[in-house]
Design a protein around this motif. Structure first.
Motif, PDB file in Angstrom:
ATOM      1  N   ILE A  68     -31.777  57.495 -45.239  1.00  0.00           N
ATOM      2  CA  ILE A  68     -32.116  58.921 -45.190  1.00  0.00           C
ATOM      3  C   ILE A  68     -31.938  59.386 -43.759  1.00  0.00           C
ATOM      4  O   ILE A  68     -32.613  58.893 -42.862  1.00  0.00           O
ATOM      5  CB  ILE A  68     -33.572  59.139 -45.641  1.00  0.00           C
ATOM      6  CG1 ILE A  68     -33.728  58.723 -47.110  1.00  0.00           C
ATOM      7  CG2 ILE A  68     -33.998  60.577 -45.424  1.00  0.00           C
ATOM      8  CD1 ILE A  68     -35.165  58.448 -47.492  1.00  0.00           C
ATOM      9  N   GLY A  69     -31.010  60.295 -43.542  1.00  0.00           N
ATOM     10  CA  GLY A  69     -30.773  60.812 -42.201  1.00  0.00           C
ATOM     11  C   GLY A  69     -31.688  61.982 -41.904  1.00  0.00           C
ATOM     12  O   GLY A  69     -32.218  62.617 -42.817  1.00  0.00           O
ATOM     13  N   SER A  70     -31.855  62.299 -40.615  1.00  0.00           N
ATOM     14  CA  SER A  70     -32.690  63.448 -40.232  1.00  0.00           C
ATOM     15  C   SER A  70     -32.045  64.746 -40.685  1.00  0.00           C
ATOM     16  O   SER A  70     -32.701  65.780 -40.781  1.00  0.00           O
ATOM     17  CB  SER A  70     -32.866  63.486 -38.720  1.00  0.00           C
ATOM     18  OG  SER A  70     -31.675  63.939 -38.097  1.00  0.00           O
ATOM     19  N   GLY A 114     -28.366  60.559 -30.670  1.00  0.00           N
ATOM     20  CA  GLY A 114     -29.648  60.094 -31.178  1.00  0.00           C
ATOM     21  C   GLY A 114     -29.958  60.576 -32.582  1.00  0.00           C
ATOM     22  O   GLY A 114     -31.023  61.149 -32.808  1.00  0.00           O
ATOM     23  N   GLN A 115     -29.028  60.348 -33.504  1.00  0.00           N
ATOM     24  CA  GLN A 115     -29.343  60.610 -34.921  1.00  0.00           C
ATOM     25  C   GLN A 115     -30.422  59.608 -35.358  1.00  0.00           C
ATOM     26  O   GLN A 115     -30.469  58.481 -34.820  1.00  0.00           O
ATOM     27  CB  GLN A 115     -28.067  60.431 -35.754  1.00  0.00           C
ATOM     28  CG  GLN A 115     -28.237  60.416 -37.267  1.00  0.00           C
ATOM     29  CD  GLN A 115     -28.650  61.744 -37.896  1.00  0.00           C
ATOM     30  OE1 GLN A 115     -29.748  62.245 -37.655  1.00  0.00           O
ATOM     31  NE2 GLN A 115     -27.759  62.303 -38.687  1.00  0.00           N
ATOM     32  N   ALA A 148     -39.248  65.273 -39.409  1.00  0.00           N
ATOM     33  CA  ALA A 148     -38.659  65.777 -38.151  1.00  0.00           C
ATOM     34  C   ALA A 148     -39.318  67.105 -37.796  1.00  0.00           C
ATOM     35  O   ALA A 148     -39.412  68.001 -38.641  1.00  0.00           O
ATOM     36  CB  ALA A 148     -37.152  65.949 -38.315  1.00  0.00           C
ATOM     37  N   VAL A 149     -39.794  67.219 -36.555  1.00  0.00           N
ATOM     38  CA  VAL A 149     -40.443  68.476 -36.143  1.00  0.00           C
ATOM     39  C   VAL A 149     -39.588  69.266 -35.163  1.00  0.00           C
ATOM     40  O   VAL A 149     -39.935  70.386 -34.780  1.00  0.00           O
ATOM     41  CB  VAL A 149     -41.836  68.219 -35.521  1.00  0.00           C
ATOM     42  CG1 VAL A 149     -42.775  67.619 -36.559  1.00  0.00           C
ATOM     43  CG2 VAL A 149     -41.734  67.324 -34.297  1.00  0.00           C
ATOM     44  N   GLY A 150     -38.462  68.684 -34.774  1.00  0.00           N
ATOM     45  CA  GLY A 150     -37.591  69.416 -33.867  1.00  0.00           C
ATOM     46  C   GLY A 150     -36.336  68.624 -33.575  1.00  0.00           C
ATOM     47  O   GLY A 150     -36.258  67.428 -33.895  1.00  0.00           O
ATOM     48  N   LYS A 151     -35.345  69.328 -33.013  1.00  0.00           N
ATOM     49  CA  LYS A 151     -34.091  68.661 -32.678  1.00  0.00           C
ATOM     50  C   LYS A 151     -33.529  69.216 -31.379  1.00  0.00           C
ATOM     51  O   LYS A 151     -33.799  70.359 -31.018  1.00  0.00           O
ATOM     52  CB  LYS A 151     -33.052  68.889 -33.792  1.00  0.00           C
ATOM     53  CG  LYS A 151     -33.275  67.982 -34.987  1.00  0.00           C
ATOM     54  CD  LYS A 151     -32.211  68.166 -36.037  1.00  0.00           C
ATOM     55  CE  LYS A 151     -32.525  67.279 -37.242  1.00  0.00           C
ATOM     56  NZ  LYS A 151     -31.722  67.646 -38.418  1.00  0.00           N
ATOM     57  N   LYS A 152     -32.743  68.357 -30.735  1.00  0.00           N
ATOM     58  CA  LYS A 152     -32.039  68.783 -29.533  1.00  0.00           C
ATOM     59  C   LYS A 152     -30.547  68.584 -29.757  1.00  0.00           C
ATOM     60  O   LYS A 152     -30.116  67.499 -30.162  1.00  0.00           O
ATOM     61  CB  LYS A 152     -32.499  67.932 -28.353  1.00  0.00           C
ATOM     62  CG  LYS A 152     -31.848  68.277 -27.035  1.00  0.00           C
ATOM     63  CD  LYS A 152     -32.408  67.353 -25.965  1.00  0.00           C
ATOM     64  CE  LYS A 152     -31.918  67.693 -24.592  1.00  0.00           C
ATOM     65  NZ  LYS A 152     -32.605  66.847 -23.604  1.00  0.00           N
ATOM     66  N   TYR A 153     -29.772  69.644 -29.523  1.00  0.00           N
ATOM     67  CA  TYR A 153     -28.320  69.585 -29.623  1.00  0.00           C
ATOM     68  C   TYR A 153     -27.678  69.941 -28.281  1.00  0.00           C
ATOM     69  O   TYR A 153     -28.242  70.719 -27.502  1.00  0.00           O
ATOM     70  CB  TYR A 153     -27.796  70.603 -30.646  1.00  0.00           C
ATOM     71  CG  TYR A 153     -27.975  70.223 -32.093  1.00  0.00           C
ATOM     72  CD1 TYR A 153     -27.023  69.460 -32.752  1.00  0.00           C
ATOM     73  CD2 TYR A 153     -29.077  70.673 -32.821  1.00  0.00           C
ATOM     74  CE1 TYR A 153     -27.167  69.125 -34.096  1.00  0.00           C
ATOM     75  CE2 TYR A 153     -29.243  70.344 -34.168  1.00  0.00           C
ATOM     76  CZ  TYR A 153     -28.276  69.570 -34.794  1.00  0.00           C
ATOM     77  OH  TYR A 153     -28.416  69.245 -36.119  1.00  0.00           O
ATOM     78  N   GLU A 182     -31.106  64.381 -29.993  1.00  0.00           N
ATOM     79  CA  GLU A 182     -32.428  63.786 -30.206  1.00  0.00           C
ATOM     80  C   GLU A 182     -33.111  64.455 -31.386  1.00  0.00           C
ATOM     81  O   GLU A 182     -32.929  65.649 -31.625  1.00  0.00           O
ATOM     82  CB  GLU A 182     -33.259  63.993 -28.919  1.00  0.00           C
ATOM     83  CG  GLU A 182     -34.418  63.025 -28.803  1.00  0.00           C
ATOM     84  CD  GLU A 182     -35.122  63.112 -27.443  1.00  0.00           C
ATOM     85  OE1 GLU A 182     -34.535  63.653 -26.477  1.00  0.00           O
ATOM     86  OE2 GLU A 182     -36.274  62.641 -27.371  1.00  0.00           O
ATOM     87  N   VAL A 183     -33.884  63.665 -32.119  1.00  0.00           N
ATOM     88  CA  VAL A 183     -34.715  64.198 -33.197  1.00  0.00           C
ATOM     89  C   VAL A 183     -36.151  63.907 -32.812  1.00  0.00           C
ATOM     90  O   VAL A 183     -36.495  62.785 -32.425  1.00  0.00           O
ATOM     91  CB  VAL A 183     -34.384  63.529 -34.550  1.00  0.00           C
ATOM     92  CG1 VAL A 183     -35.184  64.194 -35.675  1.00  0.00           C
ATOM     93  CG2 VAL A 183     -32.888  63.582 -34.835  1.00  0.00           C
TER      94      VAL A 183
END
Lengths: 246, 246
Positions: free
Chosen positions: B48-50, B61-62, B107-112, B243-244
């Motif tokens: 299961i991916g983010s 950082g997946q 997941a509560v947030g992500k960085k792209y 990052e996740v």
């Protein structure tokens, strides 16, 4: 009027057999560039590189020159070649130079970089641009070894050359190590480098840094002038030709 | 005992059809990783991916998780998978996590990151990792536009979603621009991003920065909530999931 045109070239060498054209092979950097210049000018073009780079080696600033009667200005040439070259070869600069300029004979120095991925976990993005060496390295000791290499020496023992009548004395002006995260960046500046010299010095430095050989073997190699005394040749993929000085 | 195992994954997406497995296609990141985990465990593994990443998009950082009865410890797992995965996919970290951990739901947030090559001459090394946009850009004006985008908004007008009953309100905590030579590095941090949202925001920012549209169109898009008002979708190749957050 016959012009002499200088090219400054960046390439990702991962897909190629190296700089030097091999017969009609399409898998060399020189071959790819000559092919596009022939299309552009309608002339038989031969480009002269500052030197060969091996299969898998990269360049940020390879230099080459060629003679042509083309009437196109440098801006038109750069646009044409970059439109038709594969995306992993880019001509960064095009300049008219005096008739006698020769990319190989007139080079007075070169700058190379070598990158080491110093971690046990591999890298997806640097996989083609570094050599993975997971062992711990004593950077202070390697810096000491660099100091022994800097200066004017007969580097025959650090080259893959067969016996030669030409001088194998070269001067290394700079040899430094910088850590950028897990990546170690080695910089080499000198008046010239013998065949595979950077990669054999790199192998020797890594063996010193990981305790596999003593720092005094550098003196031994200078004294005995035999390649078998030096370290392994590290892979070409970590090597970049950064700049050619004229 | 059934374990729940978390993977942190780096990949160069250039050769793949994206994260999500497509039937039996071998050209997805998820498919490649599941294939190696099945070999390793002898079990039917589903990871299961983010979240999905599109074809050509990269990750530093997946995050993914999977259930397994394997007795191998994390160090053995990381060594096994990195030995058998293609070199452009690397598992950076393996951790046992509580049974209820879910890479997507928790997941509560992500960085792209998005990279723009801002020069007319192309780049050999960043060709798969940036989008070439040669026009001059007004960075100050783009920073002003970023300020309008930061915060809690309904981003439906900046997404490629069809009508949906789910909330399309998201919060962007950081949107910044950094120049690294000819490369512009855009950083996005938020609690979640809608389908193609980063790439549509990027297209809009580039059109504002190059004078093709006014900065006030951001207010218009928030008001009118229609995707057609926003800029072009920039290519996937400049996009990195960094990052996740959990």
């Amino acid at each position: 009027m016959m012009r002499n045109i200088k090219l400054t070239i960046e390439y990702d060498g991962a897909r190629y057999l190296g700089w030097q054209r091999l017969g009609n092979s399409d898998k060399t950097i020189q071959g790819k560039i000559e092919h596009v210049l022939k299309q552009m000018t309608g002339e038989e073009i031969e480009i002269i590189g500052s030197g060969r780079t091996d299969a898998g080696t990269h360049a940020h600033g390879q230099v080459a020159n060629f003679k042509s009667n083309t009437a196109m200005d440098p801006k038109e040439i750069i646009e044409f070649v970059n439109r038709y070259l594969p995306r992993d070869i880019v001509v960064k600069m095009v300049e008219d130079v005096p008739e006698r300029f020769h990319a190989r004979y007139n080079a007075v120095g070169k700058k190379y970089s070598y990158y080491v991925w110093n971690e046990s976990i591999p890298t997806a993005f640097e996989r083609n641009y570094s050599f993975q060496f997971p062992q711990q390295l004593d950077i202070d000791l390697m810096n000491e070894a660099c100091q022994k290499l800097i200066g004017k020496h007969d580097f025959i023992g650090f080259s893959a050359l067969k016996k030669t009548k030409k001088s194998t004395v070269r001067t290394i002006d700079e040899l430094s190590i910088e850590r950028e995260g897990q990546l170690l960046h080695f910089t080499f500046v000198g008046d010239g480098f013998l065949y595979k010299m950077v990669r054999i010095i790199m192998g020797t430095l890594l063996e010193i840094g990981s305790g596999k050989r003593s720092i005094t073997t550098i003196d031994d190699i200078f004294e005995q002038k035999v390649r078998s005394e030096a370290g392994e040749t590290v892979p070409a993929q970590g090597l970049f030709l950064d700049e050619v000085y004229y």
